[in-house]
Scaffold this motif. Structure first.
Motif, PDB file in Angstrom:
ATOM      1  N   THR A 116     -18.677   1.708 112.378  1.00  0.00           N
ATOM      2  CA  THR A 116     -18.446   0.714 111.696  1.00  0.00           C
ATOM      3  C   THR A 116     -19.524  -0.505 111.359  1.00  0.00           C
ATOM      4  OG1 THR A 116     -15.901   0.647 112.152  1.00  0.00           O
ATOM      5  CG2 THR A 116     -16.776  -1.459 111.224  1.00  0.00           C
ATOM      6  N   GLY A 117     -20.263  -0.577 112.238  1.00  0.00           N
ATOM      7  CA  GLY A 117     -21.348  -1.432 112.133  1.00  0.00           C
ATOM      8  C   GLY A 117     -22.426  -0.896 111.295  1.00  0.00           C
ATOM      9  N   VAL A 118     -22.675   0.574 111.429  1.00  0.00           N
ATOM     10  CA  VAL A 118     -23.616   1.227 110.700  1.00  0.00           C
ATOM     11  C   VAL A 118     -23.383   1.259 109.128  1.00  0.00           C
ATOM     12  CG1 VAL A 118     -24.599   3.505 110.234  1.00  0.00           C
ATOM     13  CG2 VAL A 118     -24.380   2.816 112.444  1.00  0.00           C
TER      14      VAL A 118
ATOM     15  N   ALA B  87     -26.606  -4.575  87.804  1.00  0.00           N
ATOM     16  CA  ALA B  87     -25.563  -4.755  88.816  1.00  0.00           C
ATOM     17  C   ALA B  87     -24.819  -3.748  88.876  1.00  0.00           C
ATOM     18  CB  ALA B  87     -24.702  -6.055  88.152  1.00  0.00           C
ATOM     19  N   VAL B  88     -24.399  -3.027  87.872  1.00  0.00           N
ATOM     20  CA  VAL B  88     -23.550  -1.536  87.745  1.00  0.00           C
ATOM     21  C   VAL B  88     -24.173  -0.750  88.752  1.00  0.00           C
ATOM     22  CG1 VAL B  88     -22.710   0.152  86.715  1.00  0.00           C
ATOM     23  CG2 VAL B  88     -22.295  -2.121  85.792  1.00  0.00           C
ATOM     24  N   LEU B  89     -25.439  -0.175  88.576  1.00  0.00           N
ATOM     25  CA  LEU B  89     -26.056   0.573  89.323  1.00  0.00           C
ATOM     26  C   LEU B  89     -26.112   0.369  90.774  1.00  0.00           C
ATOM     27  CD1 LEU B  89     -28.864   1.698  86.632  1.00  0.00           C
ATOM     28  CD2 LEU B  89     -26.599   2.693  87.372  1.00  0.00           C
ATOM     29  N   ILE B  90     -26.564  -0.911  91.143  1.00  0.00           N
ATOM     30  CA  ILE B  90     -26.607  -1.484  92.432  1.00  0.00           C
ATOM     31  C   ILE B  90     -25.126  -1.121  93.312  1.00  0.00           C
ATOM     32  CG2 ILE B  90     -27.052  -3.352  94.100  1.00  0.00           C
ATOM     33  CD1 ILE B  90     -29.053  -4.136  92.211  1.00  0.00           C
ATOM     34  N   ALA B  91     -24.014  -1.430  92.308  1.00  0.00           N
ATOM     35  CA  ALA B  91     -22.630  -1.317  93.091  1.00  0.00           C
ATOM     36  C   ALA B  91     -22.226   0.279  93.138  1.00  0.00           C
ATOM     37  CB  ALA B  91     -21.744  -2.023  92.146  1.00  0.00           C
ATOM     38  N   ALA B  92     -22.919   0.797  92.333  1.00  0.00           N
ATOM     39  CA  ALA B  92     -22.489   2.188  92.381  1.00  0.00           C
ATOM     40  C   ALA B  92     -23.210   2.876  93.561  1.00  0.00           C
ATOM     41  CB  ALA B  92     -22.887   2.959  91.149  1.00  0.00           C
ATOM     42  N   LEU B  93     -24.611   2.573  93.881  1.00  0.00           N
ATOM     43  CA  LEU B  93     -25.312   2.990  94.951  1.00  0.00           C
ATOM     44  C   LEU B  93     -24.538   2.653  96.225  1.00  0.00           C
ATOM     45  CD1 LEU B  93     -27.891   4.427  95.779  1.00  0.00           C
ATOM     46  CD2 LEU B  93     -29.313   2.396  95.642  1.00  0.00           C
ATOM     47  N   ALA B  94     -24.224   1.283  96.323  1.00  0.00           N
ATOM     48  CA  ALA B  94     -23.620   0.717  97.390  1.00  0.00           C
ATOM     49  C   ALA B  94     -22.409   1.560  97.986  1.00  0.00           C
ATOM     50  CB  ALA B  94     -23.223  -0.641  97.400  1.00  0.00           C
ATOM     51  N   LEU B  95     -21.506   1.782  96.850  1.00  0.00           N
ATOM     52  CA  LEU B  95     -20.413   2.660  97.103  1.00  0.00           C
ATOM     53  C   LEU B  95     -20.711   4.030  97.549  1.00  0.00           C
ATOM     54  CD1 LEU B  95     -17.954   1.729  94.174  1.00  0.00           C
ATOM     55  CD2 LEU B  95     -17.680   1.246  96.433  1.00  0.00           C
ATOM     56  N   ALA B  96     -21.911   4.663  96.808  1.00  0.00           N
ATOM     57  CA  ALA B  96     -22.076   5.857  97.405  1.00  0.00           C
ATOM     58  C   ALA B  96     -22.555   6.069  98.884  1.00  0.00           C
ATOM     59  CB  ALA B  96     -23.454   6.487  96.442  1.00  0.00           C
ATOM     60  N   ILE B  97     -23.456   5.057  98.999  1.00  0.00           N
ATOM     61  CA  ILE B  97     -23.982   4.669 100.605  1.00  0.00           C
ATOM     62  C   ILE B  97     -22.745   4.669 101.588  1.00  0.00           C
ATOM     63  CG2 ILE B  97     -25.389   3.544 102.279  1.00  0.00           C
ATOM     64  CD1 ILE B  97     -27.222   5.143 100.468  1.00  0.00           C
ATOM     65  N   GLU B  98     -21.891   3.764 101.105  1.00  0.00           N
ATOM     66  CA  GLU B  98     -20.488   3.596 101.976  1.00  0.00           C
ATOM     67  C   GLU B  98     -19.887   4.739 102.120  1.00  0.00           C
ATOM     68  OE1 GLU B  98     -16.732   1.783 103.573  1.00  0.00           O
ATOM     69  OE2 GLU B  98     -19.131   1.229 103.651  1.00  0.00           O
ATOM     70  N   TRP B  99     -19.778   5.682 101.235  1.00  0.00           N
ATOM     71  CA  TRP B  99     -19.311   6.890 101.423  1.00  0.00           C
ATOM     72  C   TRP B  99     -20.034   7.800 102.445  1.00  0.00           C
ATOM     73  CZ3 TRP B  99     -20.766  12.020  99.719  1.00  0.00           C
ATOM     74  CH2 TRP B  99     -19.674  13.015  99.928  1.00  0.00           C
ATOM     75  N   VAL B 100     -21.351   7.945 102.202  1.00  0.00           N
ATOM     76  CA  VAL B 100     -22.079   8.600 103.166  1.00  0.00           C
ATOM     77  C   VAL B 100     -21.834   8.355 104.489  1.00  0.00           C
ATOM     78  CG1 VAL B 100     -24.290   9.237 103.836  1.00  0.00           C
ATOM     79  CG2 VAL B 100     -23.767   9.373 101.333  1.00  0.00           C
ATOM     80  N   GLY B 101     -21.723   6.903 104.707  1.00  0.00           N
ATOM     81  CA  GLY B 101     -21.588   6.194 106.037  1.00  0.00           C
ATOM     82  C   GLY B 101     -20.202   6.986 106.556  1.00  0.00           C
ATOM     83  N   ARG B 102     -19.052   6.869 105.581  1.00  0.00           N
ATOM     84  CA  ARG B 102     -17.632   7.493 106.113  1.00  0.00           C
ATOM     85  C   ARG B 102     -17.794   8.822 106.442  1.00  0.00           C
ATOM     86  NH1 ARG B 102     -13.532   3.874 105.506  1.00  0.00           N
ATOM     87  NH2 ARG B 102     -13.951   2.030 104.603  1.00  0.00           N
TER      88      ARG B 102
END
Length: 260
Positions: free
Chosen positions: A188-190, A232-247
């Protein structure tokens, strides 16, 4: 003759997840694809002036995305290889008295505005990606450290004592009992740290370190809303992608019986 227990595959672990977590694993990639594909379709059909067309050229956007991702990944690696071992050290009986001091120092990086940390370090050490990585490491260090400490301290002491009673060495207890049980809290912290790095990485552009933040600053400086919104859209999409990788990593690494 006994056989070693077969490790569960990620697919088998996925089937054990609760509905909301399963929905996130399936839904996040869909959202990312929709956001990126929608932006690409808009980019190919929108009427842009010369400045907007050059700034949002696919090759330029891909280059900025790569720079952003590289800064995030390198910063994340440094966070993991420093925060996790330090968190382990701070939960050992001989050194746990240092925990309040170290946590207070780490809190400085989290409490200070990230743009201030980046700019101050740049003034001191110079401009460029290495300084941006250092600043982002300092900023994203606390979530991982705090969760490592909390996760290890939350392990049932009776399980640790039972492992010691089986003549396990301290290292065996740590790697076979404590860390596996603490892994969900640590991950969760990661994930929190990774998302923070993607967002804060946008400020790297202020010290000539590149990244998608360049689209936002260009949009503001040139009064070009299409460029600003694209960043803004591309950064948000990248953040979501990284969140998914973490999960996905969390599911892969967490023992099957501990998944929620």
């Amino acid at each position: 003759m006994t056989h070693r227990q077969r490790r569960s595959t990620p697919v088998e672990k996925f089937k054990t997840l609760k509905g909301e977590n399963r929905l996130l694993i399936l839904g996040i990639p869909v959202l990312v694809i929709i956001a990126v594909a929608g932006w690409a379709i808009w980019r190919s059909t929108a009427t842009l002036d010369d400045i907007e067309a050059r700034t949002l050229a696919p090759a330029s956007v891909m280059s900025l995305t790569w720079e952003h991702l590289l800064i995030v990944v390198v910063s994340a690696v440094f966070v993991l290889i420093t925060a996790i071992p330090l968190g382990i050290v701070l939960t050992r009986p001989a050194t746990q008295f240092l925990s309040p001091v170290v946590t207070a120092i780490a809190n400085i990086g989290q409490a200070a505005p990230v743009i201030g940390v980046i700019v101050l370090l740049a003034i001191w050490l110079g401009f460029g990606p290495p300084v941006a990585i250092l600043a982002l490491w300092f900023y994203a260090f606390l979530p991982v450290l705090a969760n490592v400490v909390a996760g290890l301290r939350g392990v049932d002491s009776s399980l640790v004592e039972a492992a010691r009673g089986l003549s396990m060495s301290p290292m065996q207890v740590l790697f076979k009992v404590e860390l596996p049980l603490a892994l969900p809290v640590i991950m969760t912290g990661v994930r929190t740290s990774l998302v923070l790095l993607v967002g804060a990485g946008a400020f790297a552009t202020f010290i000539d370190a590149g990244g998608l933040g360049g689209l936002i600053t260009a949009g503001i400086n040139l009064y070009r809303n299409p460029v600003l919104i694209s960043g803004a859209v591309l950064i948000a999409a990248l953040a979501l992608a990284i969140e998914w990788v973490g999960r996905v990593l969390e599911i892969s690494l967490t023992p099957k019986g501990m998944l929620k």
